[in-house]
Write a protein that holds these residues in place. Structure first.
Motif, PDB file in Angstrom:
ATOM      1  N   THR A 304      -4.431   3.276 -10.067  1.00 43.13           N
ATOM      2  CA  THR A 304      -3.252   3.378 -11.825  1.00 43.13           C
ATOM      3  C   THR A 304      -3.759   3.938 -12.078  1.00 43.13           C
ATOM      4  N   TYR A 328       5.718   4.186 -10.665  1.00 45.05           N
ATOM      5  CA  TYR A 328       5.885   3.402 -11.159  1.00 45.05           C
ATOM      6  C   TYR A 328       4.801   2.406 -10.377  1.00 45.05           C
ATOM      7  N   CYS A 329       3.725   2.129 -11.004  1.00 44.66           N
ATOM      8  CA  CYS A 329       2.271   1.751 -10.538  1.00 44.66           C
ATOM      9  C   CYS A 329       1.426   0.121 -10.924  1.00 44.66           C
ATOM     10  N   ALA A 330       1.717  -0.220 -10.531  1.00 44.58           N
ATOM     11  CA  ALA A 330       1.384  -1.767 -10.732  1.00 44.58           C
ATOM     12  C   ALA A 330       0.262  -1.445 -11.189  1.00 44.58           C
ATOM     13  N   HIS A 366       2.548  -0.866  -5.534  1.00 47.66           N
ATOM     14  CA  HIS A 366       2.533  -2.340  -5.677  1.00 47.66           C
ATOM     15  C   HIS A 366       1.555  -2.286  -4.690  1.00 47.66           C
TER      16      HIS A 366
END
Length: 456
Positions: A304, A328-330, A366
Motif C-alpha cells: 500500500t 487503486y490499492c486495497a 488487490h
C-alpha cells in the motif's frame, strides 16, 4: 513417503488390532471352555439328583418321575433326558425320551463318563453316565443328557456379547491411538507453526518451549536461521558493492562518449551498446539480489505504501506529458518480497505503460486466490495477438521506435520468479491497450526458490 502422523496412526491401529484379535481368540477360547465346564457341571448336578432319587425309589423305579420336578423331563424331545438301567437290564427313562434309548458307554464304567453322542431322533447330545452300587448291593446304570443345541446357543450368545465388547474395545483402542499420536506429535506440529511464524518475523525459536527429544532440532533450526541471515546479508552486500564498483567506470565511459558525440563524432552505436551493457549488468545484479532475497520468507513489503509513492511519482510524470494516471490499492496490503525488488518491477512496468499509452494508465492491487494481484493497464496500441511470448523473451522488443533496451520486462520476470510470482501480458478490458497482470502468491514457492538459488 507416509507422514509421521499417518505412520504412527497406522502402526498404532495395527498394533491395537493385533492385540485385540489375539486377546479375543484367547478370551473366547477360555470363555467357551468355561461354558462347556458349566454345562458339564450342570449335567453332574442333575446326575447327582437322579442318583439321590434312585436311592429312595430303588424298589419302585417308576416313581422317579415324581421326585424329579424339572418340567422338561416330561416334554417329548425337550433336549433334557435321564435314563436308569436296572440290575436285570430293565430301562426306566424320562418321558422326554419318548421310549428312545440313551446309549451307555462300553463296559458300563463306575466312574463319571462324559460323552457326546446321538440322542432321540439323532439329536446331538452330551451325556453323563456312571454305574452306581446302592446300599443293597444292586448295580444301576445312571445316565443324564442334555441337547448340544443348548450349548451351541449359549456359545453363540457368548460370542455375540464378546464381539460387541471387542468392537467397543477396538474403537476405544483406535481412538486412544489417535489421541496418543496427536499428543506425541503435538510438539512437532507446534514446531512447524513456529518455524513458519518465525520465518516471517525473522526470530529465533525458544529451545525450552519443546520436549528434550525435539530441542536439538530446534537448536539446529536456530543455527540455520542465523546462517541464512548471514548468507543473505553477505550476498546482498556483495551485489551492492559490485553495482557501486561498476557505476564509476560506466559513468566515465558515458561521459567520454558524450564528449566525443558533442565534437561531431558518431557515437550512437557505442552509446547504445553501453546502454545495453548497463541494462545487462542491472539485470544480472537484480537476479543476484533476487535469488538471495527470494530465499528468505522473512521479507515483507507494505505494498500500500509503495503504491502511494508510485502514484505521486507517476501522476506527476503523466501530467507533464498531458496524460492521466489512476490507482487503486486495497488497504493494509503486504507482499512477501523485498521492497526494492517489487518496486523495481512496478517501476519498470509503469515506465513502459507511460511510454506507450495514448492518454491513460491505471495501477491496481488487490488480494486474489490466496495471494495478491497487481494490474498495470494502458490505452496504448498494446501487443499484437500471438506476440506475447516474443515480448516476454529476454530482451525481446516488438517496436524499436521508442528508446529502451527491452530488458526491463526480462528483469521484472527474473525478480518475480525468485518469489514464485508470475507475469502475464493481456489485453486490457478497461482501457483497451496492454494489461500487465502480476500474481504474487501468499507463500513463496520453495521449488522455484531452490532452482534460482542453484542457477545463481
Amino acid at each position: 513417503m507416509l507422514s509421521l502422523r499417518r505412520t504412527a496412526m497406522i502402526g498404532g491401529a495395527l498394533s491395537a488390532m493385533a492385540s485385540i484379535l489375539v486377546g479375543a481368540f484367547v478370551l473366547l477360547s477360555s470363555v467357551e471352555e468355561n461354558v462347556l465346564e458349566r454345562f458339564d457341571r450342570a449335567l453332574s448336578d442333575r446326575h447327582t439328583q437322579l442318583v439321590v432319587a434312585l436311592t429312595y425309589t430303588a424298589a419302585n423305579p417308576d416313581q422317579l418321575d415324581e421326585l424329579l420336578f424339572d418340567p422338561r423331563y416330561g416334554t417329548p424331545f425337550s433336549g433334557r433326558y435321564w435314563q436308569v438301567s436296572g440290575p436285570d437290564g430293565a430301562l426306566f427313562a424320562s418321558a422326554s425320551t419318548l421310549d428312545a434309548e440313551l446309549m451307555e458307554p462300553p463296559g458300563r464304567p463306575d466312574r463319571l463318563t462324559l460323552r457326546s453322542i446321538r440322542g432321540p431322533e439323532g439329536e446331538p447330545i452330551r451325556s453323563l453316565f456312571q454305574r452306581v452300587t446302592l446300599e443293597d448291593g444292586t448295580e444301576w446304570g445312571v445316565t443324564v443328557a442334555e441337547s448340544l443345541a443348548a450349548l451351541a446357543a449359549e456359545r453363540q450368545q457368548t460370542r455375540r456379547s464378546l464381539l460387541l465388547a471387542f468392537v467397543l474395545v477396538a474403537l476405544l483402542g483406535l481412538a486412544g491411538a489417535i489421541v496418543q499420536t496427536t499428543t506425541i506429535l503435538r510438539p512437532l506440529e507446534k514446531l512447524r507453526r513456529d518455524v513458519s511464524h518465525r520465518w516471517e518475523k525473522d526470530e529465533d525459536l525458544t529451545v525450552h518451549d519443546y520436549p528434550e527429544e525435539v530441542a536439538p532440532l530446534v537448536a539446529d533450526i536456530n543455527h540455520l536461521l542465523e546462517r541464512n541471515r548471514e548468507i543473505i546479508a553477505r550476498a546482498r552486500r556483495q551485489a551492492a558493492d559490485l553495482a557501486h564498483a561498476l557505476k564509476t567506470p560506466t559513468a566515465i565511459l558515458r561521459n567520454e562518449l558524450s564528449t566525443q558525440a558533442a565534437h561531431g563524432h558518431d557515437m550512437e552505436a557505442s552509446l547504445d551498446a553501453l546502454d545495453r551493457v548497463d541494462a545487462q549488468l542491472g539485470r544480472s545484479l537484480a537476479r543476484m539480489r533476487a535469488s538471495n532475497s527470494g530465499a528468505s520468507a522473512s521479507l515483507r513489503t507494505d505494498l500500500t505504501n509503495s503504491v502511494d509513492r508510485f502514484t505521486r511519482l507517476f501522476q506527476g510524470m503523466a501530467a507533464r506529458d498531458g496524460k492521466e494516471m489512476t490507482t487503486y490499492c486495497a488497504p493494509d496490503l503486504a507482499v512477501r518480497m523485498d521492497q526494492q525488488d517489487i518496486e523495481e518491477v512496478m517501476g519498470n512496468m509503469l515506465d513502459n505503460a507511460l511510454k506507450w499509452c495514448d492518454s491513460r494508465i491505471a495501477l491496481s492491487a488487490h488480494p486474489k486466490a490466496g495471494g495478491i494481484e497487481i494490474l498495470i493497464e494502458d490505452d496504448g496500441p498494446g501487443i499484437p495477438e500471438g506476440s506475447e511470448r516474443e515480448a516476454l523473451r529476454s530482451g525481446g522488443r516488438l517496436d524499436s521506435s521508442k528508446p529502451g533496451t527491452g530488458l526491463g520486462l526480462a528483469i521484472a520476470i527474473d525478480l518475480l520468479q525468485a518469489y514464485g510470482a508470475e507475469l502475464f501480458l493481456e489485453k486490457s478490458e478497461h482501457l483497451g491497450g496492454l494489461c500487465v497482470r502480476i500474481q504474487i502468491p501468499g507463500q513463496a514457492k520453495n521449488a522455484q526458490r531452490r532452482r534460482l538459488a542453484q542457477a545463481a
